[in-house]
Motif scaffolding. Structure first.
Motif, mmCIF file in Angstrom:
data_model
loop_
_atom_site.group_PDB
_atom_site.id
_atom_site.type_symbol
_atom_site.label_atom_id
_atom_site.label_comp_id
_atom_site.label_asym_id
_atom_site.label_seq_id
_atom_site.Cartn_x
_atom_site.Cartn_y
_atom_site.Cartn_z
ATOM 1 N N ALA A 220 56.064 31.939 34.799
ATOM 2 C CA ALA A 220 55.102 31.682 33.728
ATOM 3 C C ALA A 220 55.261 32.684 32.582
ATOM 4 O O ALA A 220 55.082 32.332 31.407
ATOM 5 N N MET A 221 55.604 33.937 32.904
ATOM 6 C CA MET A 221 55.782 34.944 31.860
ATOM 7 C C MET A 221 57.012 34.638 30.989
ATOM 8 O O MET A 221 57.015 34.906 29.774
ATOM 9 N N ILE A 222 58.062 34.063 31.595
ATOM 10 C CA ILE A 222 59.226 33.655 30.804
ATOM 11 C C ILE A 222 58.809 32.560 29.822
ATOM 12 O O ILE A 222 59.140 32.615 28.629
ATOM 13 N N TYR A 223 58.088 31.579 30.325
ATOM 14 C CA TYR A 223 57.663 30.470 29.472
ATOM 15 C C TYR A 223 56.679 30.936 28.408
ATOM 16 O O TYR A 223 56.756 30.522 27.251
ATOM 17 N N LYS A 224 55.759 31.813 28.796
ATOM 18 C CA LYS A 224 54.766 32.339 27.857
ATOM 19 C C LYS A 224 55.451 33.039 26.676
ATOM 20 O O LYS A 224 55.036 32.857 25.511
ATOM 21 N N TRP B 5 58.315 32.460 25.369
ATOM 22 C CA TRP B 5 58.866 31.472 24.448
ATOM 23 C C TRP B 5 57.754 30.738 23.689
ATOM 24 O O TRP B 5 57.833 30.574 22.465
ATOM 25 N N VAL B 6 56.715 30.292 24.396
ATOM 26 C CA VAL B 6 55.623 29.536 23.772
ATOM 27 C C VAL B 6 55.037 30.298 22.597
ATOM 28 O O VAL B 6 54.805 29.740 21.517
ATOM 29 N N ARG B 7 54.776 31.573 22.780
ATOM 30 C CA ARG B 7 54.072 32.339 21.758
ATOM 31 C C ARG B 7 54.942 32.627 20.536
ATOM 32 O O ARG B 7 54.419 33.011 19.493
ATOM 33 N N LYS B 8 56.251 32.424 20.669
ATOM 34 C CA LYS B 8 57.142 32.613 19.523
ATOM 35 C C LYS B 8 57.518 31.307 18.840
ATOM 36 O O LYS B 8 57.661 31.250 17.621
ATOM 37 N N ALA C 187 49.051 29.166 36.659
ATOM 38 C CA ALA C 187 50.149 29.374 35.711
ATOM 39 C C ALA C 187 49.731 29.013 34.291
ATOM 40 O O ALA C 187 50.120 29.695 33.339
ATOM 41 N N PHE C 188 48.971 27.936 34.124
ATOM 42 C CA PHE C 188 48.526 27.567 32.774
ATOM 43 C C PHE C 188 47.638 28.656 32.173
ATOM 44 O O PHE C 188 47.853 29.057 31.023
ATOM 45 N N PRO C 189 46.633 29.184 32.893
ATOM 46 C CA PRO C 189 45.889 30.318 32.339
ATOM 47 C C PRO C 189 46.766 31.536 32.075
ATOM 48 O O PRO C 189 46.499 32.294 31.137
ATOM 49 N N ALA C 190 47.809 31.747 32.894
ATOM 50 C CA ALA C 190 48.698 32.882 32.668
ATOM 51 C C ALA C 190 49.431 32.740 31.339
ATOM 52 O O ALA C 190 49.695 33.731 30.648
ATOM 53 N N VAL C 191 49.754 31.514 30.944
ATOM 54 C CA VAL C 191 50.449 31.272 29.676
ATOM 55 C C VAL C 191 49.474 31.212 28.504
ATOM 56 O O VAL C 191 49.725 31.764 27.441
#
Length: 604
Positions: free
Chosen positions: A154-158, A160-163, A416-420
């Protein structure tokens, strides 16, 4: 196809084009990986609801397939890894880093006879059926070596999402400043409906008992039946406007229901009143030109099912209709929020109507249509109001203030969704059902909501008549109220893992008939205010027995600075004593039955 190699990852791009005008590409499957057996206890993560982990799929049959984006395919990544029982695992992260959130089927399929698990993404491409069409993947496919578990994925995806993701909102000083403060702070939701005389008195009583601000999700406020004669919601039931004011004076925030997706094909009783002459051109169409239709539990006067047509969100008609309804509720009835059902719940309808002007079939035009609709609504609505929708598919985060997470009901789910997205949107609500084990189910759901960072409840206010359940709910809500800033201005951190013989609890959640879910008796969570240098650890024992366990903790792992810790205990009664502790420790704890508490930590 191109591949870019990095030390721990491969980034793929893919394009298909220059085909004969006599041929059309319909679907592209990429990537598709067969993961060999990672050993007993290995896990697979996939994005159903908040995220879900299934263990030992190499040894049993299992299939998951869902068309992203929808409430059961909420993000664009999966993972497989061998870690368990506190060990740091090794595996693979597979993500589609598509900033547009294009339609794609996400597939997890086990093949126990071959001891492998297939992970795949299948893309219905734009202009399906059009000769000589082309496809180019938006963004990149990422295969990355994973060291850890679902949280690390989830941290890998997060990151990317935030950028890169178009739907990620701007955060002012780490929080959503375009969401009103009352919505960010809200800790509790009730749900009900009907005429004001049927719901206003009990909701007021509920709010008084809980002694915190309460949201009320008001269904059936309109004269038309539920899931029938949409979208003709007006007039409301008699006294609705007065009921809204009365509840607001009692500290209740009002959120009426509308549907943001469906038009009834017989929209005036049994009569096709406006559907064929007004709505049909804007309805989503199959390849043969007929409109898609859906049925739920609602019935017409002759007991036949109500047939509802999904509307294409790119059409001016539907964008204008939803905007008109929402603004009338805000301006005429002065409600605090409007719930626009199904937008982040239902998958895109692959529409083939050429007159709508969007690519036929696949692509990301479905999302864009809603983005345009919601942009227009947000520009016109009063600044202190909020918009919410059903479920939590990610491409609409920027345009909504809250997601109703009522469907987070699966065994093996992880946050995982709250983590992102923690801090970027408020998640609220579970369907509170249950059979013979409903009391335990309530504690499991409320406890899980707390540690996942959700606003608690979406519960019938008549829960007040169940003394023990009401007291437990109030305990969890009041603890969340003390920690509320962590959930709207902070981020989720890795949930702490307890060591010891932690008992399991199991109850029937009654999501779809009998529906058994098992969790640890003690649920844990962690949320941090990075700018403030603070961390909150949350613990809820949902069982009827005390539980003993060891908590290993290192503040450096959570970004806390200093040599020692200040630790303040928070419980139902409020802030307790503050003690000092070393930055790293192992402590034997006893968790009392049916009890929630938190530790607030900062380094010095």
């Amino acid at each position: 196809m191109e591949a870019t190699l990095q030390p721990d990852a491969i980034h793929w791009s893919l394009g298909i084009g220059h085909s004969s005008p006599d041929w059309s590409v319909l679907r592209v499957t990429f990537p598709q990986l067969a993961i060999a057996d990672l050993g007993e206890g290995a896990e697979v993560f996939f994005p159903r609801g908040p995220g879900e982990v299934q263990r030992d799929l190499w040894r049993r049959s299992f299939t998951y397939r869902s068309l992203y984006p929808n409430g059961w395919a909420t993000m664009q990544f999966v993972a497989a890894y061998d870690g368990q029982d506190g060990r740091r695992g090794t595996g693979i992260y597979v993500g589609v880093h598509d900033p547009n959130g294009s339609a794609k089927d996400i597939v997890v399929r086990s093949e126990p006879e071959n001891r492998r698990v297939v992970l795949a993404f299948e893309h219905p491409i734009p202009n399906m059926g059009v000769g000589g069409n082309e496809f180019r993947l938006a963004g990149k496919i990422v295969w990355r070596l994973l060291r850890g578990d679902w949280f690390d994925a989830a941290m890998i995806y997060k990151a990317w999402v935030r950028k890169k993701a178009k739907w990620f909102p701007k955060l002012g000083k780490g929080e959503r400043t375009d969401t009103p403060l009352w919505m960010r702070e809200l800790c509790l939701w009730s749900v009900g409906g009907g005429a004001p005389s049927e719901c206003v008195p009990i909701v007021k009583e509920f709010a008084e008992f809980m002694s915190v601000p309460v949201g009320f999700h008001w269904y059936n406020w309109h004269v038309i039946p539920f899931d029938n004669d949409y979208p003709h919601y007006f007039p409301p039931k008699e006294g609705f406007a007065e009921g809204v004011q009365e509840l607001q004076k009692a500290g209740v925030f009002i959120m009426p229901y509308i549907n943001g997706r469906l038009w009834d094909t017989c929209d005036k009783g049994m009569e096709d009143w406006q559907f064929s002459k007004v709505a049909l051109p804007a309805a989503a169409k199959r390849e043969d030109g007929t409109p898609y239709t859906e049925t739920y539990g609602s019935k017409e006067a002759d007991s036949s099912p109500v047939r509802l047509a999904p509307m294409c969100p790119t059409t001016r008609l539907w964008q204008s209709k939803v905007r008109e309804i929402v603004l009338r509720l805000f301006n005429e009835f002065v409600v605090n929020s409007v719930y626009i059902d199904q937008v982040a719940a239902a998958p895109p309808a692959l529409c083939f109507d050429k007159t709508h002007g969007h690519p036929l079939g696949g692509g990301f035009w479905w999302n864009e249509g809603y983005w345009q609709m919601l942009d227009a609504i947000r520009k016109a609505m009063p600044k202190d109001r909020a918009l919410t929708t059903e479920c939590n598919s990610e491409p609409f985060v920027r345009w909504f203030d809250g997601y109703l997470t009522w469907h987070w009901q699966h065994d093996g789910q992880v946050p995982a969704f709250p983590a992102v997205y923690g801090g970027a949107i408020q998640m609220f609500g579970r369907a509170y059902r249950g059979g013979a084990t409903k009391d335990l189910a309530l504690r499991m759901k409320a406890g899980q909501q707390l540690v996942f960072g959700e606003q608690i409840g979406w519960i019938n206010p008549n829960i007040l008549r169940e003394k023990d359940n009401a007291e437990f709910l109030r305990q969890v809500v009041r603890l969340r109220w003390q920690l509320r800033r962590y959930f709207y201005a902070g981020e989720m951190a890795r949930p702490p893992k307890l060591i010891g013989a932690i008992p399991k609890v199991r109850s029937d959640w009654q999501w779809a008939g009998e529906w058994w879910v098992e969790t640890d008796a003690v649920l844990t969570g962690a949320w941090r205010l990075q700018r403030d240098g603070k961390l909150a650890l949350l613990f809820v024992n949902v069982s009827d027995e005390p539980v003993k366990a060891i908590l290993p903790f290192n503040g450096k792992d959570y970004g806390l600075k200093g040599k020692r810790l200040r630790v303040t205990t928070l419980a139902r009664q409020g802030r307790g004593e503050t003690v000092t502790a070393p930055m790293s420790f192992r402590r034997q704890l006893t968790f009392p039955p049916r009890t929630a508490f938190a530790w607030e930590m900062e380094g010095f």
